[in-house]
Design an enzyme around this catalytic site. Structure first.
Site, PDB file in Angstrom:
ATOM      1  N   GLY A  21     -12.905   8.643  48.780  1.00 28.58           N
ATOM      2  CA  GLY A  21     -13.594   9.724  49.850  1.00 28.58           C
ATOM      3  C   GLY A  21     -14.353  10.735  49.190  1.00 28.58           C
ATOM      4  O   GLY A  21     -15.006  11.637  49.673  1.00 28.58           O
ATOM      5  N   HIS A  57     -24.824   4.534  49.125  1.00 25.77           N
ATOM      6  CA  HIS A  57     -24.864   5.950  48.988  1.00 25.77           C
ATOM      7  C   HIS A  57     -26.252   6.513  49.689  1.00 25.77           C
ATOM      8  O   HIS A  57     -26.061   7.518  50.302  1.00 25.77           O
ATOM      9  CB  HIS A  57     -24.592   6.456  47.424  1.00 25.77           C
TER      10      HIS A  57
END
Length: 189
Positions: A21, A57
């Site tokens: 994370g 991303h």
């Protein structure tokens, strides 16, 4: 994650393992600040799997993000950031891989990177993989990479205002406090 808007350490190092994370957390730290934000990417899409990771991303980021690709000249990319602009670098271990594969002088490149981080004129969040927690790699290149990453992290942690270790999606404060850095004791959660 709730963060106080407009509050940031000048230099934050976010470390963690694969899928811990760390990138999402770092993005949240930057997005808590007024934009526009700069994302300095070090990944190179040499194969389909890496291109898919890069696309994931990019798709996750919203708002006023500007992406700059800097697989090798990270110090130069940081020096070119307008004063006061919040910056996220993702990730240092990919940058280190690129430098090692190019046969770069890692000591000189690390010195330049640490200097660029110290001179940053705005909030800077660095993301990197903590690779030193596993078994000793079975080959010299992998052992050198692990050792170089550890040295890089130590240098940057020494000058960082805040260091966060991500574990299972949870931010643990290693150094400093503030938004997004819960204490390891569970306080603030």
């Amino acid at each position: 994650m709730a963060q106080e808007r407009g509050t940031a350490a000048r230099l934050t190092l976010v470390l963690g393992g694969a899928r811990s994370g760390k990138s999402a957390h770092a993005e949240g730290l930057i997005e808590a600040l007024p934009g526009p934000w700069r994302y300095v990417a070090t990944a190179q899409g040499y194969d389909e799997e890496m291109r898919a990771r890069i696309a994931l991303h990019r798709a996750r980021r919203s708002g006023p993000w500007e992406t700059v690709d800097a697989p090798r000249d990270l110090a130069g990319a940081l020096a070119a950031v307008p004063p006061g602009r919040p910056v996220l670098v993702d990730c240092l271990t990919l940058w280190l891989t690129n430098a090692m594969l190019a046969g770069a002088d890692l000591a000189a490149e690390t010195d330049a990177l640490v200097a660029a981080c110290a001179e940053a004129a705005g909030p800077l969040v660095l993301v990197s993989n903590e690779v030193g927690l596993g078994i000793v790699p079975d080959n010299a290149l992998a052992r050198r990479f692990r050792d170089e990453a550890g040295r890089l992290h130590q240098r940057l942690a020494a000058v960082a205002d805040r260091v966060v270790l991500m574990v299972a999606g949870l931010p643990l404060a290693v150094k400093g406090e503030g938004p997004g850095a819960a204490r390891a004791t569970g306080e603030g959660r």
